[in-house]
Enzyme design. Structure first.
Site, PDB file in Angstrom:
ATOM      1  N   GLY A 107      52.929  63.271  49.116  1.00  0.00           N
ATOM      2  CA  GLY A 107      53.480  64.614  49.324  1.00  0.00           C
ATOM      3  C   GLY A 107      52.561  65.705  48.820  1.00  0.00           C
ATOM      4  N   GLU A 110      50.200  66.332  51.614  1.00  0.00           N
ATOM      5  CA  GLU A 110      50.941  67.053  52.649  1.00  0.00           C
ATOM      6  C   GLU A 110      51.173  68.502  52.237  1.00  0.00           C
ATOM      7  OE1 GLU A 110      53.586  63.520  54.669  1.00  0.00           O
ATOM      8  OE2 GLU A 110      54.091  64.135  52.618  1.00  0.00           O
TER       9      GLU A 110
END
Length: 256
Positions: A107, A110
């Site tokens: 994450g 991302e």
């Protein structure tokens, strides 16, 4: 304790700093909610012209919080609606610079890819390791990554979970610049200051058209560019900028 700290390092600049050092800045639901709240608010604030997003010296964000996901079911994950929180970052109209030191994994990678510019340290580490815990990227790690680096490099990253360093990220198109680790945040703020000094309406139109045009046909994208270009001639900043150029002085852009 606030898990996202707010700093103002210069006029028109907001710096958002992830603040979960004991968890290597892992992204739990609270962090995502705070980021969404801040990006929504600062995206609408006329006094904010550029946002810098950063973590610590060793961790940008070392992925999602596995402890909060390990026992979750499919419906639990669906009802969290985390995509809405990520969208608040993706749709922010202000330029976003990610200043990445250390781990940007899962994450965290991302999250960095939601920025418009990525300034990485030489020791930065970008990785999508989700496959190693039996899942896959779920916040853009297959889609944004492919658009940034191409199919073959993206496939290698997501299928193996292997990390790439700052230099490799630059070469493959996953970073805008690579600087010494100690200079990452200062360089990102300096870059933000350069952007903040430019006409905000033009900056906003450039970002909007560039992103919208990526998934449009070339003909449609060029039409969007042309219309935005024409629209800016209705702004005071266009008149000020061109007059300052002719008078050989520094322009004062007000965002009008």
């Amino acid at each position: 304790m606030d898990e996202v700290l707010i700093e103002r390092p210069g006029p028109g600049i907001v710096l958002l700093r992830l603040n979960r050092p004991d968890a290597r800045n892992a992204l739990n639901q609270e962090v995502r909610q705070q980021l969404a709240t801040h990006f929504t608010a600062f995206g609408q604030d006329p006094d904010v012209r550029c946002i810098v997003l950063t973590g610590g010296d060793k961790f940008f964000a070392a992925g999602a919080d596995i402890r909060a996901m390990a026992d979750a079911g499919a419906i639990d994950m669906m009802l969290r609606h985390t995509h809405r929180l990520w969208q608040a970052i993706a749709s922010c109209p202000k330029p976003v610079i990610a200043a990445v030191n250390g781990y940007a994994w899962g994450g965290g990678c991302e999250l960095a890819m939601h920025a418009d510019i990525i300034v990485a340290g030489e020791s930065a580490s970008f990785c999508q390791p989700e496959v190693k815990v039996g899942i896959m990227p779920g916040a853009g790690g297959t889609q944004r990554l492919t658009r940034a680096v191409g199919k073959f490099k993206a496939m290698k990253m997501v299928l193996t979970g292997q990390p790439v360093n700052g230099r490799d990220a630059l070469e493959m198109g996953l970073a805008s610049e690579v600087v010494a680790d100690a200079d990452v945040q200062a360089h990102a703020v300096e870059l933000a200051a350069q952007i903040a000094a430019l006409p905000p309406l033009a900056i906003a139109q450039i970002k909007e058209v560039l992103i919208a045009g990526q998934d449009a046909s070339l003909e449609t994208a060029l039409m969007l560019e042309r219309k935005a270009f024409q629209l800016l001639f209705a702004s005071r900043d266009q008149k000020e900028g061109m007059q300052a150029f002719l008078e050989k002085r520094k322009a004062n852009f007000e965002g009008r």
